[in-house]
Design a protein around this motif. Structure first.
Motif, short mmCIF file in Angstrom:
data_model
loop_
_atom_site.label_atom_id
_atom_site.label_comp_id
_atom_site.label_asym_id
_atom_site.label_seq_id
_atom_site.Cartn_x
_atom_site.Cartn_y
_atom_site.Cartn_z
N THR A 29 -39.78 -14.97 5.58
CA THR A 29 -41.02 -15.47 6.17
C THR A 29 -42.25 -14.82 5.54
OG1 THR A 29 -40.80 -13.80 7.94
CG2 THR A 29 -39.93 -16.01 8.38
N GLY A 30 -42.12 -13.54 5.15
CA GLY A 30 -43.23 -12.87 4.47
C GLY A 30 -43.51 -13.49 3.11
N ALA A 31 -42.44 -13.85 2.39
CA ALA A 31 -42.62 -14.48 1.07
C ALA A 31 -43.28 -15.85 1.20
CB ALA A 31 -41.27 -14.61 0.37
N GLN A 42 -40.00 -6.38 10.04
CA GLN A 42 -40.62 -5.81 8.85
C GLN A 42 -39.72 -5.81 7.62
OE1 GLN A 42 -42.26 -1.98 9.82
NE2 GLN A 42 -43.74 -2.81 11.28
N TYR A 43 -38.49 -5.28 7.72
CA TYR A 43 -37.66 -5.22 6.51
C TYR A 43 -36.36 -6.02 6.62
CZ TYR A 43 -35.09 -1.57 9.05
OH TYR A 43 -34.36 -0.86 9.98
N PRO A 66 -46.50 -15.12 9.47
CA PRO A 66 -46.71 -13.82 10.13
C PRO A 66 -45.39 -13.19 10.55
CG PRO A 66 -47.26 -15.63 11.61
CD PRO A 66 -47.02 -16.24 10.26
N SER A 67 -45.40 -11.86 10.68
CA SER A 67 -44.21 -11.12 11.10
C SER A 67 -43.93 -11.39 12.59
CB SER A 67 -44.41 -9.63 10.87
OG SER A 67 -43.29 -8.90 11.32
N HIS A 68 -42.66 -11.38 12.95
CA HIS A 68 -42.29 -11.65 14.34
C HIS A 68 -41.06 -10.84 14.71
CE1 HIS A 68 -42.07 -13.90 18.10
NE2 HIS A 68 -40.78 -14.07 17.87
N GLY A 96 -45.55 -16.45 3.40
CA GLY A 96 -46.88 -16.24 3.96
C GLY A 96 -46.96 -16.41 5.46
N GLU A 129 -37.31 -11.56 7.95
CA GLU A 129 -38.71 -11.16 7.81
C GLU A 129 -39.17 -11.20 6.36
OE1 GLU A 129 -41.22 -9.84 10.41
OE2 GLU A 129 -39.95 -11.52 10.99
N GLN A 130 -38.28 -10.86 5.45
CA GLN A 130 -38.63 -10.92 4.03
C GLN A 130 -38.86 -12.36 3.57
OE1 GLN A 130 -35.94 -8.69 1.54
NE2 GLN A 130 -35.83 -6.97 2.98
#
Length: 299
Positions: free
Chosen positions: A145-147, A137-138, A151-153, A149, A142-143
């Motif tokens: 991969t989130g940017a 998440q933070y 999925p979180s892993h 688009g 993760e930041q």
């Protein structure tokens, strides 16, 4: 202050003097190397003393328990996968980095320092740095991969990626260490070799394949032996990152040995695992020397 022996001193006096000089080193070597080896081998054929019950001779029982232990074989498979990934990748990356920083490029000193910095960091500190990268998440990964688009892993909490995640940490830590040996070897080459290759019109790839790589074989042999040993003795970062989980997906042999010996306090079984691990490492190291020594060109 002791006076040196006279040139005409007897052979027996010289021998006694030599053995007295060697005695402190021999005592330390025997106390901290030879005796632990003998003691471990002896303990592997005995039971673990518990409470008031002393250790008794059990023969090969500990080795039979090891052969039937599914966690042990899981650790073996994990360690083979770990070694198969870390050895070629860390050695190959170290060679590429050494070739790059050996050239006359801008910021060469900074690059060398940057590549070598992970080596001087304690493994616990390295594991905490990468724990921040892998945190769901933070975390930094993760930041990113989130940017993008994606999925979180949970990289460390998933059985499919936990071992790969700790493998990346080991490669990042070891590549800079091996680079130093390659860089030292490259700087020991005579500049006339490159000049002669340039006169003949040889490309950089041809010069590396025909000149540099054969001359680097003694260094490569040394690095490969160390890389293999490191692949089976790396355990520090597991305490911070995964503790062998989830469900033993990232358990390596040395971590399993630690759990058996210090968490379950089965010192006899841990001694048996130690004996097997040491024998395997010695056999592989000797095999590497005998097989690769034929292709090594010593100057």
């Amino acid at each position: 202050m002791a006076t040196p022996l006279a040139p005409g001193g007897s052979v027996s006096h010289r021998a006694v003097h030599a053995w007295l000089l060697l005695l402190p080193a021999m005592v330390l070597l025997a106390a901290f190397t030879h005796w632990p080896i003998v003691s471990t081998l002896f303990d592997s054929f005995h039971s673990t003393p518990r409470g008031g019950k002393p250790a008794v001779w059990v023969g090969l029982e500990n080795y039979q328990v090891m052969a039937a232990d599914p966690v042990f074989w899981q650790a073996v498979r994990n360690n083979l996968w770990f070694a198969g990934a870390t050895i070629p990748l860390s050695v190959g990356l170290a060679l590429v980095m050494a070739l790059w920083v050996n050239e006359r490029i801008a910021g060469r000193a900074f690059l060398r320092m940057a590549y070598f910095t992970p080596t001087v960091l304690p493994m616990i500190a390295v594991a905490n740095i990468w724990l921040f990268f892998y945190t769901p998440q933070y975390g930094l990964l993760e930041q990113i991969t989130g940017a993008l688009g994606l999925p979180s892993h949970n990289w460390l909490g998933s059985p499919s990626t936990a071992l790969g995640a700790v493998t990346v940490v080991a490669i990042w830590k070891e590549a800079g260490f091996f680079m130093i040996f390659y860089l030292a070897a490259l700087q020991g080459f005579s500049p006339s070799l490159r000049e002669a290759a340039a006169i003949e019109g040889a490309s950089r790839w041809y010069f590396f394949r025909r000149v540099q790589w054969p001359l680097l074989m003694p260094t490569t042999l040394f690095v490969l032996v160390n890389a293999f040993i490191n692949a089976f003795r790396t355990v520090d970062h597991l305490f911070i990152l995964t503790r062998g989980g989830p469900n033993n997906a990232s358990t390596l042999l040395l971590y399993h040995l630690y759990e058996v010996g210090f968490s379950f306090w089965d010192t006899a079984y841990a001694s048996a695992i130690t004996v097997v691990l040491v024998v395997v490492l010695v056999c592989v190291a000797l095999t590497q020397f005998f097989l690769l020594d034929r292709r090594v060109h010593y100057k």
